[in-house]
Design a protein around this motif. Structure first.
Motif, mmCIF file in Angstrom:
data_model
loop_
_atom_site.group_PDB
_atom_site.id
_atom_site.type_symbol
_atom_site.label_atom_id
_atom_site.label_comp_id
_atom_site.label_asym_id
_atom_site.label_seq_id
_atom_site.Cartn_x
_atom_site.Cartn_y
_atom_site.Cartn_z
ATOM 1 N N LEU A 1 -90.539 16.444 4.715
ATOM 2 C CA LEU A 1 -89.979 15.223 5.317
ATOM 3 C C LEU A 1 -91.013 14.104 5.305
ATOM 4 O O LEU A 1 -90.679 12.936 5.063
ATOM 5 N N LEU B 1 -90.722 18.240 15.710
ATOM 6 C CA LEU B 1 -90.613 16.779 15.786
ATOM 7 C C LEU B 1 -90.913 16.280 17.195
ATOM 8 O O LEU B 1 -91.541 15.228 17.381
ATOM 9 N N ASP C 1 -89.566 6.946 12.566
ATOM 10 C CA ASP C 1 -89.020 8.048 11.773
ATOM 11 C C ASP C 1 -88.936 9.335 12.589
ATOM 12 O O ASP C 1 -87.957 10.079 12.499
ATOM 13 N N TYR D 1 -85.477 11.256 13.148
ATOM 14 C CA TYR D 1 -85.296 12.632 12.691
ATOM 15 C C TYR D 1 -84.927 13.550 13.855
ATOM 16 O O TYR D 1 -84.087 14.447 13.709
ATOM 17 N N MET E 1 -81.657 13.194 7.305
ATOM 18 C CA MET E 1 -82.860 12.539 7.829
ATOM 19 C C MET E 1 -83.460 11.598 6.795
ATOM 20 O O MET E 1 -83.877 10.478 7.120
ATOM 21 N N ARG F 1 -83.232 7.288 6.618
ATOM 22 C CA ARG F 1 -84.543 6.684 6.834
ATOM 23 C C ARG F 1 -84.517 5.258 6.311
ATOM 24 O O ARG F 1 -83.946 4.984 5.271
#
Length: 669
Positions: A262, A295, A329, A333, A361, A365
């Motif tokens: 990612l 995350l 971000d 996410y 995701m 973005r």
């Protein structure tokens, strides 16, 4: 002698051997040393954190006979060698009555238990009743226990333990001294397991202990039991691969690989990692849960790095990974992961649900940031640099210190003033005739209104109109751009100078510095010593401020440009400086758009945007717009306060002007 499991062999026998419950240990040790003992104690907490162990240690402290018969004998450090201590450790002490409330819930059992309370202890100093899982007692049993629990004989102590204190009646809670035992963090469990295995001479890998610490879920007893199982599974060794296979848990290294994909915005690698995981037949819902948990930890690492837990032994790896994401971000996410977890039950299969969530995701973005930005840790918010459209502009009313490159403060628009096309050209005095622009110069409307009339740069503006191809004389400010300049007999209000023949010149760039023909006479340049403009041929910060609106930028590109200041121009390379807190806006596509807009207005440079602290004496276009808007608001408020009609309303009715609702009239172009 038969084998004794680790959970029993390493059960603490004194307060000082107790792990992770320092707050309870401190209170009980001080109470024992000072002789301030309560008659009923309630220990609460999840399974395996030491409730029963703590009660047995307290029973030994109350009945230890190491100090001699006839003395008070109560101590916070039981010897463990006297008859009472050994009997309690072996579970054969007559005056320690342990009751399992889960199997003796009836009121008859409680009454039978309390019938013997009045009798003195047989062997020890105190008769101790240890009631485990006390919340399982019936209502009648609680009612039968209340009176004795409130006023027991002096030789009786009640020690209650429960995993669910919410089920206890308030009448029982009010009669007890309650201690809540803490949930064991993985770090504490790993440290204790390492000491135990070293003492047992069992080889181990630290990463395997982290798996056991996580699987124990805060229970030290569960951790010891799982360690016993891991030793048997690994034939006398505790290794990462064996523990992972035994627990059937997801290897954290695979989760970190997904998050790294990612960070690199690499969809191919993302799908390859999912395919590699599929060979191990994992629970894909758990995989998404683990990704979301990582995350969450990345967000903590970005905001408060010292608060990041080391629950997987990967703190350093996460700190390095957090710098590869922008804060926006990570939040995006995480939200997509939470939503995708709820949508999994509607997906055709769990693997496709995981893949679609991870691809979503990347798909959602922001496309304006093609490569991940380097995020400095920890993030620090600066209200004056964040570019929030809703930020309070009141602080902008006081203009910042003026640097040599800052645009000068200018009065209200003057019909006889010079055109703002050339930012370095000073405004003429009202008594002096304004010079006529050369025939080749562009009309003033090409660069928009004067600096003090321009709207805030955050309002989307239409691009400036194309300049007229035919040469024309600069008209008055209020006149249309296409109307040629009047002759010598023009009205007095325009204060035009006598037109003089001008040599034909090539059209000058709208944002370039003034040509010699456009320069005002020395008498018309009172602010020249203040450094209002840059040297000839150099694009300075004053030019950037005055010509910003003419660029016609919009969206994220406009927001990025409005927060930059001109740092250097060598004729081929124009360097702008951006505050590091706004580095998330920096992207190649926005820089290319800014460079193209400058080239269209005659400033052909290779544009470079560097991050760094901005000089306090220099304001950005956004700050200039806020300052001018605050000035216009202050002038509007002052004009309303001077208005005689408003003054009459205030005198007659005690009216009050709500200054925050005052909106200055829009500037006329």
């Amino acid at each position: 002698m038969s084998y004794q499991v680790l959970a029993r062999k390493w059960r603490p026998r004194t307060f000082h051997e107790l792990v992770g419950q320092e707050h309870v240990q401190r209170a009980l040790v001080n109470a024992l040393d000072q002789g301030r003992l309560h008659h009923a104690y309630l220990f609460t907490g999840t399974r395996g954190v030491g409730k029963t162990t703590l009660a047995r240690i307290l029973a030994k402290c109350l009945n230890c006979t190491a100090k001699g018969v006839g003395d008070e004998g109560i101590t916070s450090t039981p010897c463990g060698e006297c008859d009472s201590c050994r009997a309690i450790d072996e579970g054969r002490f007559v005056d320690l009555i342990e009751v399992d409330a889960a199997s003796r819930t009836k009121v008859e059992d409680t009454r039978e238990l309390l019938d013997n309370v009045q009798y003195a202890p047989t062997q020890g100093r105190y008769k101790v009743y240890l009631i485990d899982e006390v919340h399982m007692l019936s209502t009648s049993s609680f009612n039968a226990l209340l009176k004795t629990l409130e006023e027991p004989p002096p030789h009786v102590k009640f020690l209650l333990a429960t995993t669910d204190p919410q089920k206890l009646p308030a009448t029982v809670l009010s009669r007890c001294l309650q201690f809540t035992l803490k949930h064991m963090p993985p770090e504490r469990i790993v440290d204790h397991l390492a000491r135990v295995l070293e003492a047992e001479a069992v080889p181990f890998e630290e990463s395997a202990l982290w798996l056991l610490g996580r699987a124990a879920e805060g229970s030290m007893r569960d951790a010891m039991s799982l360690t016993d199982q891991a030793i048997a599974f690994g034939q006398g060794r505790v290794e990462h691969a064996d523990v992972a296979a035994m627990l059937g848990t997801l290897d954290q290294r695979h989760v970190l690989a997904l998050v790294e994909a990612l960070a690199e915005v690499d969809a191919a690698r993302l799908l390859a990692e999912v395919a590699a995981l599929a060979e191990r037949a994992p629970d894909f819902a758990s995989v998404l849960d683990e990704v979301t948990a990582v995350l969450h930890r990345l967000a903590i690492a970005q905001m408060v790095p010292e608060a990041l837990d080391n629950g997987h032994g990967d703190r350093d790896a996460l700190l390095a990974l957090a710098a590869r994401f922008t804060a926006e971000d990570v939040q995006l996410y995480y939200q997509i992961g939470i939503q995708g977890r709820g949508d999994m039950e509607h997906a055709p299969d769990l693997r496709s649900a995981l893949e679609m969530t991870l691809l979503r995701m990347l798909a959602f973005r922001p496309q304006g940031v093609p490569r991940p930005a380097k995020t400095p840790l920890p993030l620090r918010g600066d209200p004056g640099r964040q570019g929030d459209p809703g930020a309070d502009t009141g602080a902008a009313a006081a203009a910042p210190a003026r640097g040599p490159d800052a645009a000068p403060e200018v009065p209200a628009p003057d019909p006889g003033a010079a055109s703002p096309v050339a930012p370095a050209t000073a405004r003429a005095e009202p008594e002096q005739p304004a010079p006529v622009a050369p025939e080749s110069a562009e009309p003033p409307a090409a660069m928009g209104p004067a600096a003090d009339e321009e709207p805030p740069p955050w309002v989307e503006q239409a691009p400036a109109p194309e300049p007229e191809p035919e040469p024309s004389v600069a008209p008055p400010v209020d006149a249309p751009a296409s109307v040629p300049g009047p002759a010598a007999g023009s009205p007095a209000g325009t204060a035009e100078a006598e037109p003089e023949p001008q040599p034909e010149q090539a059209p000058a760039p709208a944002m370039a510095g003034p040509s010699p023909a456009e320069a005002d006479p020395p008498a018309a340049r009172p602010d020249e010593a203040a450094g209002a403009g840059a040297p000839e041929g150099v694009f300075g910060h004053a030019d950037w401020l005055a010509g910003f609106e003419a660029l016609g930028l919009g969206g994220l590109t406009r927001n990025l440009a409005a927060n930059c200041v001109v740092e250097d121009d060598d004729g081929t390379r124009l360097q702008l400086r951006l505050d590091p807190s706004l580095s998330a806006m920096k992207a190649d596509i926005h820089i290319e758009r800014m460079q193209q807009a400058l080239a269209e207005h005659g400033v052909v440079r290779r544009l470079v945007v560097e991050e760094g602290p901005l000089p306090e004496a220099v304001e950005t276009p956004r700050q200039q717009a806020e300052r001018l808007a605050a000035q216009r608001h202050a002038e509007a408020v002052a004009a309303l306060h001077r208005d005689p009609h408003i003054q009459k309303l205030q005198q007659a009715f005690g009216a009050r002007l709500i200054e925050s609702t005052v909106k200055p009239a829009a500037a006329r172009h």
